[in-house]
Design an enzyme around this catalytic site. Structure first.
Site, PDB file in Angstrom:
ATOM      1  N   SER A  24       0.832  -1.215   0.000  1.00 37.02           N
ATOM      2  CA  SER A  24       0.000   0.000   0.000  1.00 37.02           C
ATOM      3  C   SER A  24       0.859   1.254   0.000  1.00 37.02           C
ATOM      4  CB  SER A  24      -0.951   0.003   1.212  1.00 37.02           C
ATOM      5  OG  SER A  24      -1.785  -1.132   1.191  1.00 37.02           O
ATOM      6  N   GLU A 517     -19.806   4.171 -13.148  1.00 35.30           N
ATOM      7  CA  GLU A 517     -18.588   4.657 -12.496  1.00 35.30           C
ATOM      8  C   GLU A 517     -17.316   4.240 -13.209  1.00 35.30           C
ATOM      9  OE1 GLU A 517     -19.687   0.850 -10.115  1.00 35.30           O
ATOM     10  OE2 GLU A 517     -20.709   2.447 -11.206  1.00 35.30           O
TER      11      GLU A 517
END
EC number: 6.3.4.2
Length: 542
Positions: A24, A517
């Site tokens: 991350s 989206e």
């Protein structure tokens, strides 16, 4: 694998991006930012993600563990990073852009069971590495861009990613050292008590890379502290790099500001010099025009409620949130998202929880039935109070279910999938027996005098991405909904499937069975999200 030492100049240049120390790290955004800069400079760019996990694809991964499943134009269920890639480089990727270890191993073992290796012993080298290289070549051959940026998932040193690292090391030899660049993203750890940036973790990460056959061409450091000359020189010496090969990916207010930060440091010049390519354009002004809208004073503010099963991990709705953010940037709105867990909503608190909400989005919802009562309450609140409402994908169940329950006064039943989960409402939806699974981009005919026709100005058709096994039951909708203030906003070009339903008594109450989206881009957010915010603002300020 045949080794062809192609030392001549190749049209397509490759940039491989690895990450070190911990996960991350933001290497996907860093890689995408480099891609955006190259696009602004006049080069075409594609991107690819090589993921070391053993799932064949993320279809069955829990959104709470891995975030959303992104869908490409050609119907590939992929890692959410592909959505980030597409938004940054403003391009549609394909099925070759997302590759996992599980997919590679599955294909190799299937081939082995069919005696496709002619009795040879199947090994990591050369069979797995060759398969990885084949996928790298496939994205090059299918998209034919100037640059391909490949992100290697995971962290350097993880055992799972070793075949990928070996494969890209081989690829540089095969494809030509002047045509392949290795970039490593690594954090600088700041010790606040002593006010010092610690470089040792990065040094060890680079050392590990070298031991695996990867010699760095550029080092990208993640930090929230200004890099000083001493730190840069220390890393240059310890990592065997020139100081002009070291850059900082500083923390920024919005991920869309990172290309600006890297451009100001001149990362584009280093990359183009490495590949002996010309500087076609000396600015990224069009991107800066977009990002200026992020930092400018906002004239308006809105609160949008996102009602979803997985709101504890916002990445589960990554593209929905990105679409709302991009729409807000276009409209100069300071947007706040209120994450609403439907299991926490009830008759006693619904008014208090939603009274400051200006609009509601219900993304695709799947899984247990526990959150249904709360989700239905949210939809009911929006319909009765004329709160702009958008339900997408499997979230259309909520808009349909609320109306069946509260207006039609019919019982709600679910299609039993045999595992305790539901997919769609019984009777209101039917399984797609023709195509089985509508996934990827499909064209729809826009119906006249609808909200959809108003927001897709001067268009007769729309192209959006689907991901569902079930369809609206046309007979049910015709009999129970179209005579109760509902309209069809869009229908498939073959007239078989309803794709959009609209409740006409409200200003904006829209259900789209596709997922709009997935197509939002900077400066071009999907029209449904733009108009959700427009109507929310209009009602708020009226």
């Amino acid at each position: 694998m045949e080794i062809d030492l192609m030392k001549h100049i190749q049209k397509t240049k490759f940039i491989f991006v690895t990450g070190g120390v911990y996960s991350s790290l933001g290497k996907g955004v860093s890689a995408s930012s480099i891609g955006r800069i190259l696009v602004e400079l006049g080069y075409s760019v594609a991107m690819q993600k090589l993921d070391p996990y053993l799932n064949i694809d993320p279809t069955y991964l829990s959104p709470l563990q891995h975030g959303e499943v992104f869908v490409t134009k050609d119907g590939k269920e992929a890692d959410l990073d592909l959505g980030t890639y597409e938004r940054f480089i403003n391009a549609d990727l394909n099925k070759y852009a997302s590759v996992t270890s599980g997919k590679i191993y599955y294909e190799i073992l299937t081939k082995e069971r069919e005696n496709g290796f002619d009795g040879k012993t199947v090994q990591t080298i050369p069979h797995v590495t060759s398969a990885v290289i084949d996928y790298i070549k496939k994205i090059k051959d299918s998209l034919k861009t100037d640059f391909i940026i490949v992100e290697i998932g995971g962290t350097i040193g993880d055992i799972e990613s070793l075949p990928f690292i070996e494969a890209i090391s081989q690829f540089k030899t095969i494809y030509g050292v002047n045509n392949v660049m290795f970039i490593h993203c690594s954090p600088l750890i700041y010790i606040e008590k002593v006010g010092e940036l610690k470089t040792k973790p990065t040094q060890h990460s680079v050392k590990t890379l070298r031991s695996l056959g990867i010699n760095l061409d550029l080092l990208l450091l993640r930090t929230n502290q200004k890099l000083d000359e001493v730190t840069i020189k220390k890393l240059a010496w310890s990592c065997g790099l020139d100081i002009d090969m070291i850059f900082a990916a500083y923390d920024v207010e919005s991920v869309y500001l990172l290309p600006n930060v890297l451009f100001e440091q001149g990362i584009h010049k280093t990359i183009l010099d490495f590949f002996s390519l010309p500087l076609k354009n000396d600015n990224i002004n069009s991107w800066i025009d977009f990002t200026d809208k992020i930092t400018t004073f906002k004239k308006h503010n809105l609160v949008i409620g996102l009602v979803g099963k997985y709101v504890e991990l916002p990445d589960a709705y990554k593209s929905v949130l990105a679409s709302l953010e991009l729409a807000a940037i276009e409209l100069n709105i300071d947007l706040k998202i209120k994450y609403i867990q439907p299991q926490n909503l009830n008759e006693n608190n619904i008014n208090e929880e939603l009274k400051k909400i200006n609009g509601i989005v219900i993304p695709s919802i799947a899984g247990s039935i526990k959150g249904w009562p709360g989700a239905l309450l949210a939809a009911s609140y929006a319909r009765k109070n004329n709160i702009p409402f958008l339900a997408v994908g499997t979230g259309v169940n909520i808009g349909i279910g609320e109306f069946i329950n509260n207006v039609l006064k019919l019982p709600i039943e679910f299609i039993n999938l045999g595992n305790g989960d539901f997919s769609f409402l019984k009777d209101a939806f039917v399984k797609n027996e023709i195509e089985n699974y509508r996934i990827g981009e499909y064209c729809s005919n826009i119906q006249a005098n609808t909200i959809t026709s108003q927001i897709y100005l001067k268009q007769n058709q729309l192209n959006e991405r689907h991901r569902h096994h079930f369809e609206f039951n046309n007979h049910y909708i015709n009999n129970y909904f179209l005579n109760q203030n509902w309209k069809i906003g869009a229908i498939s070009v073959d007239n078989n499937y309803i794709d959009v339903l609209e409740y006409t008594k409200n200003h904006f109450y829209v259900l789209t069975i596709f997922n709009p989206e997935y197509t939002s881009k900077p400066s071009k957010a999907n029209p449904y999200f733009i108009n959700l915010l427009k109507m929310s603002l209009k009602i708020k300020e009226s």
